[in-house]
Design a protein around this motif. Structure first.
Motif, mmCIF file in Angstrom:
data_model
loop_
_atom_site.group_PDB
_atom_site.id
_atom_site.type_symbol
_atom_site.label_atom_id
_atom_site.label_comp_id
_atom_site.label_asym_id
_atom_site.label_seq_id
_atom_site.Cartn_x
_atom_site.Cartn_y
_atom_site.Cartn_z
ATOM 1 N N PRO A 89 44.216 70.942 66.576
ATOM 2 C CA PRO A 89 44.849 70.672 65.271
ATOM 3 C C PRO A 89 45.276 71.932 64.507
ATOM 4 N N PRO A 90 44.391 72.932 64.262
ATOM 5 C CA PRO A 90 44.877 74.112 63.534
ATOM 6 C C PRO A 90 45.944 74.891 64.297
ATOM 7 N N TYR A 91 45.824 74.903 65.606
ATOM 8 C CA TYR A 91 46.791 75.609 66.449
ATOM 9 C C TYR A 91 48.174 74.976 66.303
ATOM 10 N N PHE A 92 48.212 73.647 66.308
ATOM 11 C CA PHE A 92 49.486 72.950 66.143
ATOM 12 C C PHE A 92 50.076 73.185 64.763
ATOM 13 N N VAL A 93 49.207 73.177 63.743
ATOM 14 C CA VAL A 93 49.705 73.321 62.377
ATOM 15 C C VAL A 93 50.283 74.719 62.176
ATOM 16 N N ALA A 94 49.587 75.745 62.679
ATOM 17 C CA ALA A 94 50.088 77.113 62.509
ATOM 18 C C ALA A 94 51.444 77.259 63.201
ATOM 19 N N GLY A 95 51.549 76.717 64.415
ATOM 20 C CA GLY A 95 52.824 76.797 65.130
ATOM 21 C C GLY A 95 53.912 76.039 64.399
ATOM 22 N N ALA A 96 53.533 74.890 63.822
ATOM 23 C CA ALA A 96 54.494 74.088 63.069
ATOM 24 C C ALA A 96 55.053 74.898 61.911
ATOM 25 N N LEU A 97 54.152 75.548 61.174
ATOM 26 C CA LEU A 97 54.606 76.284 59.996
ATOM 27 C C LEU A 97 55.419 77.506 60.393
#
Lengths: 176, 450
Positions: free
Chosen positions: B254-262
């Motif tokens: 989850p945090p990995y996806f969010v950072a990449g998303a941003l």
């Protein structure tokens, strides 16, 4: 004054004088006042005596109802059609939290948006103020104060003077 | 603080600023570059239409999918588009809550970007269903078949996450547009424009009471936005992380996806900001200082992404599990190795250019770094989705898929659709939030507390 009057509209050069005038008129006992500004001005709602917390309250209520309803629906669906996946409990409430959360966010969003629109009386295509051509400036750089004629203490002559004392550039009579 | 000393506030009065932005919408003249861009984007978007029609007529077999690689391009693109949307929400809501003044001039275009990116993100899972006309099965509705959605399934969570995000973003966009629509109505001199913007403005009169409720509603939505930014891509990452597949089953997802998303989202905002500067001459509204800030945000999130890459490799080897190690050796040397090393080149090597202020502030510099970021993030989503499933725990099921021409056409077409929507938006709606900018000028210039 042949036609009926909606009220007096005054334009002020800046936000500070508008706030001062609003506070003063309110302290004189006038209640049907509203100010129009090109952006939110801090201190202006207080000067006009506007205290309304219904928007966040509606949002909270909608969020709680939507969340509780969604959780109840998931529990009901699981009991209505029990379905064994890998021996997990029939009511696996932790797995239901994501949809519950998403739907309470939807509740809060729609609650906030629609309570804002409805409490502001939208949609309202016609308003007497639109009869004053210069009122267009309220969405550009103008600061306006309107005193409605329906106010029991409305007195056009005295108000006109008072608004000018407060530094109003110009005062219009708004036909209703 | 004196005005404009950090280059973030234009040297304009409230009235002049409103006229500037209004002219881009109400003016008769459309920049020639806009027509060129729209024509090009429309041509590209026809590929999307072609791809959709073809896939609907022959089925999802047109895409490069098989078992075990059942997800392929549609899900890669969904994750990529939804990630881009997240930066829009972060800019317009979270940066608003933390009182970052520099967001005012780019928040509108970021919100519009979020809106269109979600629409595209949502269209791919529908296409991937194979029978999109049965998509309503995902909704819990009373039916004679006695069927309910499987509430324990991440795919159902996903549907609710994306649908609620779409509703949220549409509401937020309309809310922040409302005072600006009134501003357009007041500035319109042609009958059609007065009617069009007048109806959309719903009778907004800029009253202190309107503003008070507007601010309350805006605050509620901004507060909701903070968890939404984290939760939507987080939920999508659970589609992968909850399943028992080597390369998917990581708690860092989850945090990995969010950072990449941003990271990819801020890159796209930078691209759009540069387009607006060029198209409408908004160089004083969206300054080099803004580009610099966007670059810093990209840098900050790409470093988290790089950390996650390292952490994933560490986890894979630390578990001591042959299949997890196998996924990594396969990523490095297997059939998809060019995608992996392409991702490393973009997101780890070239992204370090963001450390240099001179690159962040130069238009060609930031534009190329932003395009690299978007490509890098797409390659990352590709290697997550494809390389993990093609070699799972069942060696007998291992298989390799190759993207088909329809995969590439539909993907390229969706970028065309995005730009068509965006270009139409910036011509029909104010691409800079006028009331936000007026409030900012008020705060900075007159020492007011607007």
């Amino acid at each position: 004054m042949a036609e009926r009057l909606h009220g007096l509209l005054a334009r002020f050069p800046d936000a500070d004088r508008l706030i001062a005038a609003s506070r003063d008129l309110r302290e004189c006992g006038l209640s049907r006042l509203d100010a129009y500004t090109p952006h939110p001005v801090a201190g202006l709602p207080e000067a006009l005596g506007v205290r309304d917390r219904r928007v966040p309250l509606t949002a909270l209520i909608c969020a709680v109802l939507a969340g509780a309803g969604t959780l109840a629906l998931q529990v009901y669906a699981s009991l209505d059609y029990p379905f064994n996946v890998g021996g997990k409990p029939v009511v696996s409430w932790p797995a239901y939290m994501i949809v519950t959360f998403a739907m309470s966010m939807v509740g809060a969003t729609l609650g906030a948006l629609f309570s804002m629109l409805l409490l502001n009386g939208f949609p309202r295509p016609y308003h007497p103020l639109f009869n004053v051509a210069e009122f267009d400036a309220a969405s550009r750089d103008g600061f306006f104060l309107c005193v409605e004629a329906a106010d029991p203490r409305f007195d056009a002559e005295r108000l006109n003077q008072r608004l000018k004392q407060h530094g109003a550039d110009r005062v219009w009579e708004v036909p209703s | 603080m004196s005005a404009g000393d950090d280059g973030l506030v234009p040297d304009l009065g409230r009235g002049a600023l409103t006229d500037r932005v209004r002219a881009t919408v109400l003016g008769r003249r459309t920049p020639r570059a806009w027509f060129l861009a729209l024509g090009l984007a429309t041509l590209v978007s026809l590929l999307f239409l072609l791809g959709v029609v073809y896939v609907l007529s022959v089925g999802v077999g047109a895409f490069g999918l098989n078992i075990p690689v059942a997800w392929g391009f549609p899900i890669i693109n969904t994750i990529w588009w939804i990630g881009i949307a997240h930066a829009g929400t972060l800019i317009s809501a979270v940066l608003w809550l933390t009182r970052q003044d520099w967001r005012a001039s780019i928040s509108r275009s970021a919100e519009a970007m979020a809106m269109f990116a979600i629409v595209l993100a949502g269209s791919y899972p529908l296409l991937h269903l194979g029978r999109p006309w049965l998509a309503y099965y995902l909704l819990p509705y009373p039916n004679l078949m006695d069927l309910w959605p499987q509430w324990r399934s991440p795919l159902v969570w996903d549907f609710f996450a994306i649908a609620s995000y779409l509703l949220f973003t549409a509401s937020f966009l309309y809310l922040s547009l409302l005072p600006d629509l009134a501003s357009l109505r007041d500035g319109a001199r042609r009958r059609f424009q007065q009617l069009f913007y007048g109806v959309l403005a719903l009778g907004w009169r800029n009253s202190a009471r309107h503003w008070a409720r507007y601010e309350q509603a805006h605050r509620v939505l901004a507060v909701i936005a903070a968890p939404i930014v984290v939760s939507v891509t987080g939920t999508i990452s659970l589609d992968l992380a909850v399943s028992i597949v080597p390369g998917f089953h990581f708690t860092i997802f989850p945090p990995y996806f969010v950072a990449g998303a941003l990271y990819s989202g801020f890159a796209t905002v930078a691209i759009i900001a540069i387009i607006l500067r060029g198209l409408f001459g908004f160089r004083d509204l969206i300054t080099r200082a803004h580009l610099n800030r966007l670059g810093i945000m990209m840098l900050c999130f790409v470093l988290v992404v790089d950390y996650a890459y390292l952490q994933e490799i560490f986890t894979a080897f630390y578990t001591g599990e042959a299949f997890y190690r196998g996924v990594y050796f396969d990523r490095w040397t297997g059939p998809y190795a060019p995608y992996y090393w392409g991702m490393i080149l973009c997101n780890v090597v070239l992204a370090q250019g963001l450390w240099f202020r001179r690159l962040r502030e130069s238009v060609p510099g930031l534009l190329s770094l932003a395009v690299i970021a978007d490509i890098g993030m797409w390659l990352e989503r590709f290697q997550i989705v494809i390389t993990s499933t093609h070699k799972d725990y069942m060696p007998s099921a291992w298989d390799t898929v190759r993207p088909t021409a329809w995969d590439w056409l539909t993907y390229a077409g969706s970028i065309g659709v995005f730009f068509v929507l965006l270009l139409l938006f910036i011509r029909l709606m104010p691409s800079v939030s006028m009331h936000d900018m007026r409030a900012l000028l008020h705060r900075r210039r007159e020492g007011g507390h607007g």
